[in-house]
Write a protein that holds these residues in place. Structure first.
Motif, PDB file in Angstrom:
ATOM      1  N   ASP A 113      83.531   8.971  30.006  1.00 23.65           N
ATOM      2  CA  ASP A 113      83.954   7.766  30.825  1.00 23.65           C
ATOM      3  C   ASP A 113      83.381   6.411  30.516  1.00 23.65           C
ATOM      4  O   ASP A 113      83.686   5.489  30.564  1.00 23.65           O
ATOM      5  CB  ASP A 113      83.749   8.044  32.375  1.00 23.65           C
ATOM      6  CG  ASP A 113      84.527   9.043  32.937  1.00 23.65           C
ATOM      7  OD1 ASP A 113      85.769   9.177  32.159  1.00 23.65           O
ATOM      8  OD2 ASP A 113      84.342   9.631  33.825  1.00 23.65           O
ATOM      9  N   ASP A 114      82.047   6.527  30.118  1.00 24.64           N
ATOM     10  CA  ASP A 114      81.385   5.252  29.815  1.00 24.64           C
ATOM     11  C   ASP A 114      81.153   4.901  28.470  1.00 24.64           C
ATOM     12  O   ASP A 114      80.066   4.171  28.047  1.00 24.64           O
ATOM     13  CB  ASP A 114      79.721   5.490  30.635  1.00 24.64           C
ATOM     14  CG  ASP A 114      78.850   6.510  30.142  1.00 24.64           C
ATOM     15  OD1 ASP A 114      79.507   7.458  29.312  1.00 24.64           O
ATOM     16  OD2 ASP A 114      77.806   6.514  30.090  1.00 24.64           O
ATOM     17  N   ALA A 115      81.722   5.594  27.451  1.00 26.61           N
ATOM     18  CA  ALA A 115      81.481   5.353  26.189  1.00 26.61           C
ATOM     19  C   ALA A 115      82.368   4.334  25.500  1.00 26.61           C
ATOM     20  O   ALA A 115      83.497   4.260  25.608  1.00 26.61           O
ATOM     21  CB  ALA A 115      82.037   6.714  25.194  1.00 26.61           C
ATOM     22  N   ASP A 116      81.585   3.410  24.819  1.00 25.26           N
ATOM     23  CA  ASP A 116      82.203   2.475  23.932  1.00 25.26           C
ATOM     24  C   ASP A 116      82.186   2.848  22.549  1.00 25.26           C
ATOM     25  O   ASP A 116      81.029   2.857  21.943  1.00 25.26           O
ATOM     26  CB  ASP A 116      81.302   1.036  24.280  1.00 25.26           C
ATOM     27  CG  ASP A 116      81.887  -0.111  23.652  1.00 25.26           C
ATOM     28  OD1 ASP A 116      82.291   0.014  22.348  1.00 25.26           O
ATOM     29  OD2 ASP A 116      81.788  -1.270  24.101  1.00 25.26           O
ATOM     30  N   ARG A 117      83.505   3.023  22.095  1.00 24.82           N
ATOM     31  CA  ARG A 117      83.335   3.639  20.885  1.00 24.82           C
ATOM     32  C   ARG A 117      82.814   2.849  19.726  1.00 24.82           C
ATOM     33  O   ARG A 117      82.152   3.356  18.986  1.00 24.82           O
ATOM     34  CB  ARG A 117      84.949   3.742  20.439  1.00 24.82           C
ATOM     35  CG  ARG A 117      85.162   4.694  19.109  1.00 24.82           C
ATOM     36  CD  ARG A 117      86.689   5.049  18.774  1.00 24.82           C
ATOM     37  NE  ARG A 117      86.602   5.949  17.894  1.00 24.82           N
ATOM     38  CZ  ARG A 117      87.188   5.508  16.599  1.00 24.82           C
ATOM     39  NH1 ARG A 117      87.202   4.365  16.248  1.00 24.82           N
ATOM     40  NH2 ARG A 117      87.280   6.472  15.609  1.00 24.82           N
ATOM     41  N   GLU A 118      82.727   1.466  19.548  1.00 24.08           N
ATOM     42  CA  GLU A 118      82.211   0.704  18.481  1.00 24.08           C
ATOM     43  C   GLU A 118      80.780   0.684  18.697  1.00 24.08           C
ATOM     44  O   GLU A 118      80.071   0.562  17.712  1.00 24.08           O
ATOM     45  CB  GLU A 118      83.010  -0.881  18.656  1.00 24.08           C
ATOM     46  CG  GLU A 118      84.259  -0.637  18.020  1.00 24.08           C
ATOM     47  CD  GLU A 118      84.916  -2.242  17.775  1.00 24.08           C
ATOM     48  OE1 GLU A 118      84.154  -3.077  17.702  1.00 24.08           O
ATOM     49  OE2 GLU A 118      86.198  -2.283  17.374  1.00 24.08           O
ATOM     50  N   ALA A 119      80.264   0.413  20.215  1.00 28.11           N
ATOM     51  CA  ALA A 119      78.929   0.667  20.490  1.00 28.11           C
ATOM     52  C   ALA A 119      78.175   1.689  19.972  1.00 28.11           C
ATOM     53  O   ALA A 119      77.296   1.635  19.261  1.00 28.11           O
ATOM     54  CB  ALA A 119      78.580   0.326  21.600  1.00 28.11           C
ATOM     55  N   THR A 122      77.922   1.928  15.960  1.00 32.07           N
ATOM     56  CA  THR A 122      76.891   0.967  15.621  1.00 32.07           C
ATOM     57  C   THR A 122      75.642   1.637  15.902  1.00 32.07           C
ATOM     58  O   THR A 122      74.797   1.581  14.950  1.00 32.07           O
ATOM     59  CB  THR A 122      76.925  -0.394  16.336  1.00 32.07           C
ATOM     60  OG1 THR A 122      77.975  -1.020  16.408  1.00 32.07           O
ATOM     61  CG2 THR A 122      75.547  -1.168  16.120  1.00 32.07           C
ATOM     62  N   LYS A 123      75.257   2.152  16.997  1.00 25.22           N
ATOM     63  CA  LYS A 123      73.973   3.176  17.161  1.00 25.22           C
ATOM     64  C   LYS A 123      73.949   4.130  15.961  1.00 25.22           C
ATOM     65  O   LYS A 123      72.923   4.563  15.438  1.00 25.22           O
ATOM     66  CB  LYS A 123      73.942   3.872  18.394  1.00 25.22           C
ATOM     67  CG  LYS A 123      74.068   2.762  19.683  1.00 25.22           C
ATOM     68  CD  LYS A 123      74.279   3.759  21.063  1.00 25.22           C
ATOM     69  CE  LYS A 123      74.273   2.990  22.126  1.00 25.22           C
ATOM     70  NZ  LYS A 123      74.318   3.877  23.284  1.00 25.22           N
ATOM     71  N   ALA A 124      75.024   4.918  15.650  1.00 24.10           N
ATOM     72  CA  ALA A 124      75.101   6.089  14.565  1.00 24.10           C
ATOM     73  C   ALA A 124      74.810   5.310  13.218  1.00 24.10           C
ATOM     74  O   ALA A 124      74.083   5.999  12.431  1.00 24.10           O
ATOM     75  CB  ALA A 124      76.250   6.678  14.741  1.00 24.10           C
ATOM     76  N   SER A 125      75.193   4.088  12.965  1.00 25.74           N
ATOM     77  CA  SER A 125      75.179   3.507  11.850  1.00 25.74           C
ATOM     78  C   SER A 125      73.642   3.163  11.478  1.00 25.74           C
ATOM     79  O   SER A 125      73.304   2.942  10.197  1.00 25.74           O
ATOM     80  CB  SER A 125      76.108   2.102  11.770  1.00 25.74           C
ATOM     81  OG  SER A 125      77.419   2.688  11.847  1.00 25.74           O
ATOM     82  N   ALA A 126      72.844   2.819  12.413  1.00 26.20           N
ATOM     83  CA  ALA A 126      71.525   2.484  11.962  1.00 26.20           C
ATOM     84  C   ALA A 126      70.838   3.759  11.533  1.00 26.20           C
ATOM     85  O   ALA A 126      69.951   3.587  10.512  1.00 26.20           O
ATOM     86  CB  ALA A 126      70.817   2.216  13.464  1.00 26.20           C
ATOM     87  N   HIS A 127      71.117   4.848  11.888  1.00 27.71           N
ATOM     88  CA  HIS A 127      70.704   6.136  11.405  1.00 27.71           C
ATOM     89  C   HIS A 127      70.939   6.266   9.690  1.00 27.71           C
ATOM     90  O   HIS A 127      70.227   6.648   8.780  1.00 27.71           O
ATOM     91  CB  HIS A 127      70.963   7.281  11.965  1.00 27.71           C
ATOM     92  CG  HIS A 127      70.236   8.617  11.669  1.00 27.71           C
ATOM     93  ND1 HIS A 127      68.750   8.746  11.420  1.00 27.71           N
ATOM     94  CD2 HIS A 127      70.702   9.736  10.970  1.00 27.71           C
ATOM     95  CE1 HIS A 127      68.538   9.951  10.895  1.00 27.71           C
ATOM     96  NE2 HIS A 127      69.872  10.438  10.736  1.00 27.71           N
TER      97      HIS A 127
END
Length: 210
Positions: A113-119, A122-127
């Motif tokens: 319910d609280d997931a922002d797909r683009e956010a 972006t978090k995954a992309s840091a890894h």
């Protein structure tokens, strides 16, 4: 001698990881392909978590993919996958932890319910930026040949890439792209991705060694 039994699901990245470890160790197992919406009683009796992969070796049950890899390679490690700096274990932990959490919320965002797909992307992309930097100037994460970290992490990078391949391919991660494509084009990946029928009680055994 009774062979170990591996309960697996072809497209699950955790199960891919287990099969990669067994294949590198050249260990023969009986493979039982599980359909996750129709889990057989023998699998549910074997797996404490009711998740794949699950390896039953005699009276022992190994219910975590990384543990299956390490169990297999402790018996036979012809490629030297365990010969890896401690930093490799940290990369695996970061992949299994924050990266996988963000990946799930990116790929399956409608389930949260609280997931922002683009956010989450972006978090995954840091890894992925970290991995791309680690790969600069070398074929694999820790040199000219793969180590445990490479095979433990690659199935999850594949899962991320396939979520939106057009977007992934457009990112400025040349070394990461090369690393992933080398893996996807390898005979080892082809061998672990063979399609098997759903296992049912009484079926003739199917054997896997990669």
């Amino acid at each position: 001698m009774t062979l170990p039994i591996l309960y697996s699901f072809r497209r699950c990245p955790y199960a891919m990881r287990a099969r990669l470890g067994l294949a590198s160790a050249d260990l023969r197992v009986e493979l039982r392909e599980v359909v996750l919406r129709d889990k057989p009683p023998a699998f549910l009796a074997a797996s404490p978590s009711a998740t794949v992969p699950c390896l039953k070796a005699g009276d022992s049950v190994i219910d975590e993919s990384l543990d299956i890899m390490c169990w297999a390679l402790a018996q036979n490690d012809p490629e030297g996958l365990l010969d890896m700096p401690q930093d490799g274990h940290a990369l695996i932990a970061a992949t299994d932890g924050p990266f996988k959490t963000a990946l799930d919320r990116y790929k399956y965002h409608t389930r949260y319910d609280d997931a922002d797909r683009e956010a989450e992307r972006t978090k995954a992309s840091a890894h992925l930026e970290t991995l791309n930097t680690q790969l600069t100037g070398q074929d694999w994460l820790f040199g000219p040949t793969p180590r445990l970290a490479d095979l433990a992490i690659l199935p999850f990078i594949r899962q991320f890439a396939m979520t939106d391949k057009t977007w992934f391919d457009a990112q400025d991660w040349p070394d990461l792209h090369r690393w992933l494509e080398t893996f996807l084009a390898s005979p080892r990946f082809a061998a672990i991705m063979t399609k098997y029928p759903q296992w049912r009680e009484g079926d003739a055994p199917i054997f896997f060694s990669g």
